[in-house]
Each structure stands twice: as C-alpha cells, then as structure tokens.
Write an enzyme that holds these catalytic residues in place. Structure first.
Site, PDB file in Angstrom:
ATOM      1  N   GLU A 101       0.542  -1.188  -0.009  1.00 36.46           N
ATOM      2  CA  GLU A 101       0.321   0.399  -0.567  1.00 36.46           C
ATOM      3  C   GLU A 101       1.132   1.217  -0.033  1.00 36.46           C
ATOM      4  OE1 GLU A 101      -2.522   0.831   3.868  1.00 36.46           O
ATOM      5  OE2 GLU A 101      -2.440   2.806   2.841  1.00 36.46           O
ATOM      6  N   CYS A 136      -2.083   8.205   5.301  1.00 35.23           N
ATOM      7  CA  CYS A 136      -2.319   7.394   3.617  1.00 35.23           C
ATOM      8  C   CYS A 136      -3.752   7.772   3.110  1.00 35.23           C
ATOM      9  CB  CYS A 136      -2.160   5.592   3.357  1.00 35.23           C
ATOM     10  SG  CYS A 136      -3.128   4.993   4.593  1.00 35.23           S
TER      11      CYS A 136
END
Ligand code: NAP
Length: 477
Positions: free
Chosen positions: A217, A254
């Site tokens: 990720e 994120c």
C-alpha cells in the site's frame, strides 16, 4: 544481521508454518485473543514508548491500541465462525474447494501507525488468522515499540502453546528487507509505506526464481470533488471538516485529502478563504521523525515551485527538526492537466485546491489521475443528479468512494476496502483493512474424488464445522 541469520529465520518460519497451519481455528483464535490481552497488559508502557519514538500524542496512541486489539478480536471471530474459507462443493463430480494459507509471510511495519499497521497490526493479525507464520521487519523509526509489541506476541505464543517461531521479529536496514523478500521460503509480503519502497520490494520479488506477490500500500492523494450546490450551501461546514481532515495527525495518513477539486466560482473562492482561515487556526504539530519531516518540507517546496501553483495559506516558519505548520495552495485544472508533478503526494499537512473552468475540464482532471485508495464527493441531491459522470469516473479511480464525508478515518469492518488501483496499491483486488485482508495470504485448493475421511473438516459431507458453503450451487450451512 547477516544473510545467514535471515536464512535461519526463514527456515524457522517454514518449520513453524508446517505445524501452525494444522492448529484448529478455535486455538488460533484463542492465540489472537491472547496477543490482544498481552498488548493491553503493556498498554501504558507501549503508549509512553511509542510517544517518545513517534511524537504521536497519547490519546491517538491509546486509540490506535484499541484499533489493534479490535482487529485481533475481529480476525479471531472470523476464524471461529469459519465460513471465510469459502468452501464450495459440487457433489456430482465430487469436487470440493476451499482456501488454505500460502506459507510464511513477511510483514514490513509502517512508520505512521506504530501499532495498527505494524508489528501486531492488520497484516500480522490477518496472516496469523489465515494460518500463516509471520516474520516482521520492524520499522526503524519505532524499534523499541516494535520489540515491546513483539514481547507481547511471544508471551502469547508461550501461553497458547503455539510453535515457538510462529512469529519472529527482525530489525535492520533495507538490505535485510531485501533478503527477507528474496528468501525462497517467503511466500508473500505485506507493506505500507512509500511508493519507492513498495516498488523496490516488487522488483526484488520479481527477481526471485519463484516470484511471489507483494501486497504494497503506497501513496495516494485521495482527491475530493466539491460540487457547486454543496459549496454554495455548506461552505463553512466543509471548510471546517477539511481543515481538520488535512491536518489530522500532521497529515501523516495514507487517506489524507491532498487534492480538492471544484469549479471556478464565487462559492469556490469563498470556500478557499474559509478553509485557509480554518487551517490557520490549527496549531503546528510534530511529525513522526526528522526523515519524514525533511521529506515533507522538500516535497512541499518542490510543489510550490511549480508554475501556476500559488500559496494561499502560508505555513508558520518554525525552526525545529520535526515541527510543521499546515499549508494550502491553489492551481487551475489546466495547469494540473499540463503538469503531472501537481498530482504527486506531499505526505504531511498540505493540500492543493484545483479550480476547473468548467465541467468538461473537471472530468478531464479526474480522468487524468492515477489510482487512489479513496476519492470523496461533496454533493447535494441535485448535484448528484446533475454530475453523474463524476461518480462513474470516481468508481474507476479508487478503491473506496465517500459521499459527503472526508476520507481520513478507515473503519475496521467486513465491508471496508482499503486498497485501490496502482499506484495506490500493487493489487487492486485486495484490502489491507477489514476481514477481507485475510484473502492476501491464502490460495484455493481443490480436492477431486476424495473420500470424506480424507477431506479437511470444512469440506466433509455433513459439515461438522457448521459453516456456510456453496453446495451444488446453493448457499447452505
Ligand atoms: P519507506 O521508506 O517506504 O519504508 C518502509 C519500510 O520499507 C522500512 O522498513 C524500510 O526499511 C523498507 N524499505 C524501504 N525501501 C526499501 C528498499 N529499497 N529495500 C528494502 N526495504 C525498503 O516508508 P516510511 O519510512 O514509512 O516513510 C517514508 C515516506 O513514505 C513518507 O515520507 C511518505 O511519503 C511515505 N509513506 C506513505 C504511507 C502511506 O500509507 N501511503 C505511509 C507511511 C509513509 P529501511 O528504512 O530500513 O530502509
């Protein structure tokens, strides 16, 4: 640590896997619950240590420990219930399929979540639930915290009678990370961090004699679309919401909203001013470590040096190696379309407003963006009726689409999708948050013409596990 050491660790992980995969789900579940209990028993020490190592405030760290233990409990419940193995049975040809663990998994701890995405975080919890052994590479920015969490895991291994090397912990620089990924016994990798880091791990995995998946990720700018009627009717509320979202945790999420896109208009200008004023009122915050602080200052000044980017909210001038104030900049849709640098992530409390000249340009801007973890849309019912193409484009763009809410905040639940098209992650089919995260560490196995006594319990004719199964095309338990 050297190569021989990595070899020993991976051999141990392999041997532990052979035993651990045979342990009944109820016992594995109890093991996950014991890890959670051991973490809670060390909570005060963990919060203090992580505070010293990451600059994150105690309230946030306490909340993150709660999230971590909740994840462990969620996976424990998942495997106790058992239907996650997706058992499928076709009785006539006697073909039966279910999911089984792949083997030892290497997990890279993330810098920005010392608990929930690190040593006993979602990757580790989901891999252990699947029946995989785990080797954790602790993040160098919070090694003491990582080792203390590992101590909790080791205590749980002893108490639950699990194989000694079911979970191992490694520290060291990127050479060690590379060797762990390259080792023949490694079957899968979980990573949260930079685009460069994730890409490097994928390249190592591809160089192996047997390539393996790397579930990385990486970056995301989480574009937000602000539609006209929403801006006209809710500008003040939206400005407060996004000032909080952009500056939350010093922007080190994120899912931080990095691009705010709307139509050039009075309402958009008013929103800019309100957002700037709301951001000005937020206090400077400490970032995780001097490296991330340096990367943020560099990224932000590079962004601000681009043509047709103007600074709206000037960051406070602070001389400190981790402290930052937030900032806000403005560009046009045309400038963003002409310059890919404006679409890059600046990891920290900074956002770029994009004023588009008309609907066609706004749609072009959305079409031009790379894959994202999330995208949000601020809209009234009329907006949604008039701008249906936006939602269509957003569905192609990201793994999660959010209506009238900011993207920060990722619920841990079965329906969550925390992943998205490349480069947000390396495989848009999988999530790293929620129960479906377990699917990264398993593969289907099909048994053909096996008699009942030779089948795993999940596939036996009378369903001794009492799980949901697809039997002759009908869901049944
Ligand atoms: P990172 O530099 O990608 O590092 C994460 C982990 O991967 C560390 O353990 C690191 O080990 C390892 N690693 C990185 N490059 C490697 C390579 N070439 N070979 C082997 N191992 C490698 O991420 P970070 O330290 O967390 O933060 C740096 C930047 O990442 C931030 O400024 C931000 O831009 C981004 N970030 C993004 C997210 C997100 O969720 N999108 C989260 C956190 C950070 P070593 O440090 O030992 O080399």
């Amino acid at each position: 640590m050297d190569s021989m050491h990595v070899d020993t660790i991976m051999q141990q992980a392999s041997q532990a896997f052979e035993q651990y995969k045979r342990i009944k789900p109820a016992q594995r579940a109890a093991f996950l619950e014991t890890i959670a209990a051991e973490i809670v028993a060390r909570k005060d020490m963990l919060v203090q240590m992580a505070g010293e190592e990451t600059n994150l405030p105690a309230a946030r760290l306490n909340g993150e420990i709660g999230r971590t233990t909740h994840q462990l409990q969620m996976f424990a419940n998942l495997i106790k219930e058992g239907s996650w193995v997706e058992a499928v049975i076709d009785t006539k040809p006697n073909i039966r399929k279910m999911l089984i663990p792949v083997g030892p998994v290497v997990v890279f701890g993330a810098s920005n979540f010392p608990f929930a995405f690190s040593t006993a975080g979602g990757d580790t919890a989901s891999a252990l639930a699947a029946g995989a052994s785990v080797v954790i590479k602790g993040h160098p920015a919070h090694q003491r915290t990582s080792l203390l969490v590992f101590e909790a895991i080791q205590a749980a291994i002893t108490q639950s009678g699990m194989p000694l090397y079911t979970v191992q912990h490694v520290t060291g620089d990127y050479h060690i990370g590379k060797e762990l990924v390259m080792h023949p016994a490694t079957t899968s990798v979980g990573f949260t961090g930079s685009f460069q880091g994730g890409k490097a791990l994928v390249a190592y995995a591809a160089q192996r004699e047997t390539p393996i998946p790397v579930f990385a990720e990486m970056g995301s700018v989480n574009p937000v679309v602000l539609l006209p009627e929403a801006l006209q009717t809710r500008a003040t509320e939206l400005a407060t919401t996004f000032a909080t979202s952009i500056t939350l945790g010093a922007g080190q999420f994120c899912t931080n909203p990095g691009l705010l896109i709307g139509l050039q208009s009075e309402a958009f200008t008013q929103f800019q001013q309100l957002l700037g004023a709301a951001m000005e009122q937020t206090s400077p915050q400490r970032m995780l470590h001097p490296g991330i602080h340096q990367a943020f200052l560099k990224g932000r000044s590079e962004m601000l040096a681009q043509q047709e980017v103007s600074l709206l909210e000037h960051p406070a001038q602070i001389v400190d190696d981790t402290m930052v104030g937030p900032s806000l900049a403005l560009t046009s849709g045309a400038a963003l379309l002409a310059n890919p640098a404006l679409k890059e992530e600046v990891f920290g409390p900074h956002a770029l407003l994009v004023a588009c000249k008309d609907k066609a340009e706004l749609l072009q801007v959305l079409k031009s963006l790379k894959g994202q973890l999330t995208t949000s849309i601020m809209a009234t019912t009329n907006d949604l009726a008039n701008w249906q193409e936006v939602v269509e484009l957003q569905i192609s763009l990201a793994g999660r689409i959010i209506l009238n809410n900011p993207p920060t905040g990722v619920e841990v639940c079965a329906a969550m999708m925390h992943g998205g098209p490349y480069p947000a992650t390396t495989d848009a089919r999988y999530t790293s948050v929620g129960t479906a995260a377990i699917r990264r560490w398993v593969r289907p196995i099909c048994f053909q013409q096996f008699s009942d006594d030779l089948l795993p319990d999940e596939l036996k004719q009378n369903n001794p596990c009492g799980i949901w199964r697809l039997v002759d095309n009908t869901f049944t338990r």
